[in-house]
Design a protein around this motif. Sequence first.
Motif, PDB file in Angstrom:
ATOM      1  N   GLY A  50       0.811  -1.215   0.000  1.00  0.00           N
ATOM      2  CA  GLY A  50       0.000   0.000   0.000  1.00  0.00           C
ATOM      3  C   GLY A  50       0.842   1.261   0.000  1.00  0.00           C
ATOM      4  N   LYS A  51       2.021   1.210  -0.608  1.00  0.00           N
ATOM      5  CA  LYS A  51       2.948   2.342  -0.545  1.00  0.00           C
ATOM      6  C   LYS A  51       3.107   3.088  -1.864  1.00  0.00           C
ATOM      7  CE  LYS A  51       5.698   0.711   3.373  1.00  0.00           C
ATOM      8  NZ  LYS A  51       7.041   0.364   3.876  1.00  0.00           N
ATOM      9  N   LEU A  52       2.227   2.840  -2.815  1.00  0.00           N
ATOM     10  CA  LEU A  52       2.258   3.625  -4.044  1.00  0.00           C
ATOM     11  C   LEU A  52       1.780   5.040  -3.738  1.00  0.00           C
ATOM     12  CD1 LEU A  52       0.769   1.022  -6.539  1.00  0.00           C
ATOM     13  CD2 LEU A  52       3.133   1.821  -6.460  1.00  0.00           C
ATOM     14  N   THR A  53       2.372   6.034  -4.386  1.00  0.00           N
ATOM     15  CA  THR A  53       2.000   7.419  -4.131  1.00  0.00           C
ATOM     16  C   THR A  53       0.851   7.841  -5.031  1.00  0.00           C
ATOM     17  OG1 THR A  53       3.526   8.353  -5.766  1.00  0.00           O
ATOM     18  CG2 THR A  53       4.417   7.898  -3.569  1.00  0.00           C
ATOM     19  N   LEU A  54       0.203   8.927  -4.648  1.00  0.00           N
ATOM     20  CA  LEU A  54      -0.892   9.451  -5.462  1.00  0.00           C
ATOM     21  C   LEU A  54      -0.410   9.843  -6.844  1.00  0.00           C
ATOM     22  CD1 LEU A  54      -2.708  11.664  -2.804  1.00  0.00           C
ATOM     23  CD2 LEU A  54      -3.538   9.528  -3.792  1.00  0.00           C
ATOM     24  N   GLU A  55       0.802  10.430  -6.906  1.00  0.00           N
ATOM     25  CA  GLU A  55       1.346  10.859  -8.194  1.00  0.00           C
ATOM     26  C   GLU A  55       1.544   9.668  -9.131  1.00  0.00           C
ATOM     27  OE1 GLU A  55       1.707  13.850  -5.284  1.00  0.00           O
ATOM     28  OE2 GLU A  55       2.482  11.791  -5.239  1.00  0.00           O
ATOM     29  N   GLU A  56       1.970   8.534  -8.571  1.00  0.00           N
ATOM     30  CA  GLU A  56       2.223   7.350  -9.392  1.00  0.00           C
ATOM     31  C   GLU A  56       0.934   6.726  -9.918  1.00  0.00           C
ATOM     32  OE1 GLU A  56       6.335   5.658  -7.360  1.00  0.00           O
ATOM     33  OE2 GLU A  56       4.409   5.271  -6.402  1.00  0.00           O
ATOM     34  N   LEU A  57      -0.189   7.041  -9.292  1.00  0.00           N
ATOM     35  CA  LEU A  57      -1.470   6.474  -9.700  1.00  0.00           C
ATOM     36  C   LEU A  57      -2.335   7.453 -10.478  1.00  0.00           C
ATOM     37  CD1 LEU A  57      -2.264   4.663  -6.334  1.00  0.00           C
ATOM     38  CD2 LEU A  57      -1.653   3.557  -8.480  1.00  0.00           C
ATOM     39  N   SER A  58      -1.794   8.629 -10.763  1.00  0.00           N
ATOM     40  CA  SER A  58      -2.575   9.666 -11.435  1.00  0.00           C
ATOM     41  C   SER A  58      -2.107   9.851 -12.874  1.00  0.00           C
ATOM     42  CB  SER A  58      -2.448  11.000 -10.692  1.00  0.00           C
ATOM     43  OG  SER A  58      -2.901  10.886  -9.363  1.00  0.00           O
ATOM     44  N   GLY A  59      -3.055  10.149 -13.757  1.00  0.00           N
ATOM     45  CA  GLY A  59      -2.716  10.418 -15.148  1.00  0.00           C
ATOM     46  C   GLY A  59      -2.718   9.151 -15.982  1.00  0.00           C
ATOM     47  N   GLY A  60      -1.892   9.145 -17.004  1.00  0.00           N
ATOM     48  CA  GLY A  60      -1.837   8.009 -17.913  1.00  0.00           C
ATOM     49  C   GLY A  60      -2.601   8.291 -19.193  1.00  0.00           C
ATOM     50  N   THR A  61      -2.054   7.850 -20.315  1.00  0.00           N
ATOM     51  CA  THR A  61      -2.703   8.056 -21.610  1.00  0.00           C
ATOM     52  C   THR A  61      -3.238   6.763 -22.213  1.00  0.00           C
ATOM     53  OG1 THR A  61      -0.584   7.824 -22.780  1.00  0.00           O
ATOM     54  CG2 THR A  61      -1.222  10.045 -22.081  1.00  0.00           C
ATOM     55  N   PHE A  62      -2.799   5.621 -21.671  1.00  0.00           N
ATOM     56  CA  PHE A  62      -3.190   4.314 -22.186  1.00  0.00           C
ATOM     57  C   PHE A  62      -2.895   3.299 -21.092  1.00  0.00           C
ATOM     58  CE2 PHE A  62      -2.265   0.326 -24.514  1.00  0.00           C
ATOM     59  CZ  PHE A  62      -3.397   0.214 -25.311  1.00  0.00           C
ATOM     60  N   SER A  63      -3.665   2.215 -21.027  1.00  0.00           N
ATOM     61  CA  SER A  63      -3.451   1.221 -19.978  1.00  0.00           C
ATOM     62  C   SER A  63      -3.323  -0.187 -20.547  1.00  0.00           C
ATOM     63  CB  SER A  63      -4.602   1.254 -18.964  1.00  0.00           C
ATOM     64  OG  SER A  63      -4.599   2.444 -18.216  1.00  0.00           O
ATOM     65  N   ILE A  64      -2.651  -1.031 -19.766  1.00  0.00           N
ATOM     66  CA  ILE A  64      -2.500  -2.443 -20.098  1.00  0.00           C
ATOM     67  C   ILE A  64      -2.960  -3.263 -18.900  1.00  0.00           C
ATOM     68  CG2 ILE A  64      -0.869  -4.293 -20.647  1.00  0.00           C
ATOM     69  CD1 ILE A  64       0.893  -2.237 -22.020  1.00  0.00           C
ATOM     70  N   SER A  65      -3.848  -4.227 -19.148  1.00  0.00           N
ATOM     71  CA  SER A  65      -4.349  -5.103 -18.096  1.00  0.00           C
ATOM     72  C   SER A  65      -4.021  -6.546 -18.456  1.00  0.00           C
ATOM     73  CB  SER A  65      -5.866  -4.930 -17.933  1.00  0.00           C
ATOM     74  OG  SER A  65      -6.375  -5.817 -16.968  1.00  0.00           O
ATOM     75  N   ASN A  66      -3.353  -7.247 -17.543  1.00  0.00           N
ATOM     76  CA  ASN A  66      -2.917  -8.613 -17.819  1.00  0.00           C
ATOM     77  C   ASN A  66      -3.700  -9.606 -16.973  1.00  0.00           C
ATOM     78  OD1 ASN A  66      -1.626 -10.959 -18.466  1.00  0.00           O
ATOM     79  ND2 ASN A  66       0.406 -10.333 -17.794  1.00  0.00           N
ATOM     80  N   GLY A  67      -4.849 -10.006 -17.474  1.00  0.00           N
ATOM     81  CA  GLY A  67      -5.639 -11.014 -16.777  1.00  0.00           C
ATOM     82  C   GLY A  67      -5.044 -12.399 -16.909  1.00  0.00           C
ATOM     83  N   GLY A  68      -4.062 -12.543 -17.796  1.00  0.00           N
ATOM     84  CA  GLY A  68      -3.431 -13.839 -17.996  1.00  0.00           C
ATOM     85  C   GLY A  68      -2.709 -14.359 -16.770  1.00  0.00           C
ATOM     86  N   VAL A  69      -2.242 -13.453 -15.905  1.00  0.00           N
ATOM     87  CA  VAL A  69      -1.529 -13.895 -14.703  1.00  0.00           C
ATOM     88  C   VAL A  69      -2.465 -14.646 -13.754  1.00  0.00           C
ATOM     89  CG1 VAL A  69       0.155 -12.029 -14.843  1.00  0.00           C
ATOM     90  CG2 VAL A  69      -1.939 -11.685 -13.533  1.00  0.00           C
ATOM     91  N   PHE A  70      -3.782 -14.458 -13.919  1.00  0.00           N
ATOM     92  CA  PHE A  70      -4.754 -15.180 -13.105  1.00  0.00           C
ATOM     93  C   PHE A  70      -5.395 -16.326 -13.883  1.00  0.00           C
ATOM     94  CE2 PHE A  70      -4.847 -10.677 -11.732  1.00  0.00           C
ATOM     95  CZ  PHE A  70      -4.282 -10.854 -10.474  1.00  0.00           C
TER      96      PHE A  70
END
Length: 381
Positions: free
Chosen positions: A285-305
């Motif tokens: 739970g140590k990610l910062t707000l700045e690291e979780l804000s913004g972004g122009t595109f996302s990648i989701s890897n459901g394959g790991v599950f």
Amino acid sequence: MQVEIKVPQLSESVSEATLLSWHKQVGETAAEGENLIDVETDKVVLELPAVQSGVLVQILKQAGELVVSGEVIGLLDTTAQATAAPQAGTAAEPVLSPSPRKLAHEAGVDVANVTGSGRGGRITREDVQAVIEQKAAPVAPVPQAAVGGRIEQRVPMTRIRQRIAERLLQSQANAAILTTFNEVNMQPVIDLRNRYKDAFEKKHGIKLGFTSFFVKAAVLALQKFPVVNASVDGTDIVYHGYYDIGVAIGSERGLVVPIIRDADKLSYADIEKQVADFGARAKEGKLTLEELSGGTFSISNGGVFGSMLSTPIINPPQSAILGIHATKDRPVAENGQVVIRPMNYLAVSYDHRIIDGREAVQFLGTIKEALEFPGRALLDL
């Protein structure tokens, strides 16, 4: 001298936060830098350390209350003497990190009753989980209602789960989401990785995974189709001249999407190091707000599950998301022959308001080509 204990500055996208349990009681001493209380936003859990050594003389906001940036929640006296120090033979406050502390808070477990098995008596997630399981066996840890002999439990959503629900509904309500699929032969990437993984780890100190290949392939496709990297603002299309890629990571608190900034300027090693760091800190739970804000595109890897196929939901205000799935050996037709290849289904969900089907299909085809011919991407061909 009395010092105000204030809620840390939250990001512009976070209007309020929830106080978790206080780690000091009125009359107890706190050393400079020692955590006083955890503050949960809809993205992260923040620690609020003492800015100076002193005695906690007043608590103005209790655990569970909502607070905003800069709000005063307590007072610390830097000249007072402690009046509630532990008595002889009484154990000091349990030592635990934010992750087990958060788990204990959500399950209603008093950490004072948890025996730590970690080094120096530190309480681990496993210690808290064991207590939860013990409590759950004879009696449920949350209020129950029995109707006709059938049991139900009502548990409040955490703030991050509320935010996830809100954003998912926002995405589906405000975007015309469509998903297109393709499949990719992962054998070339697997061969390249197997050939160089030992040398890569020896030089860079990090294992060569598959995430960096997908990120690099996505950046290449985004450069070719800029509208997929754009976002909608009212009646305007905002084209972003940078590539900030969000990588979805599942954590105990819920799904988080930390951002790899300027991914086009990073090496494969840089990307792997960032992803590994994000994954480790997401668990704590140590990610910062700045690291979780913004972004122009996302990648989701459901394959790991183990997911074989899914339709990922866009992370607003972005306009597209790439879904990766499990790589499995499957029979495919190749040059008139049926052969076995490690295949992966890829999915791109996109906002049809600004991205046409042709662009989405070609965008995904570019990712497929970059993965099936990785040498071309490396040589900029």
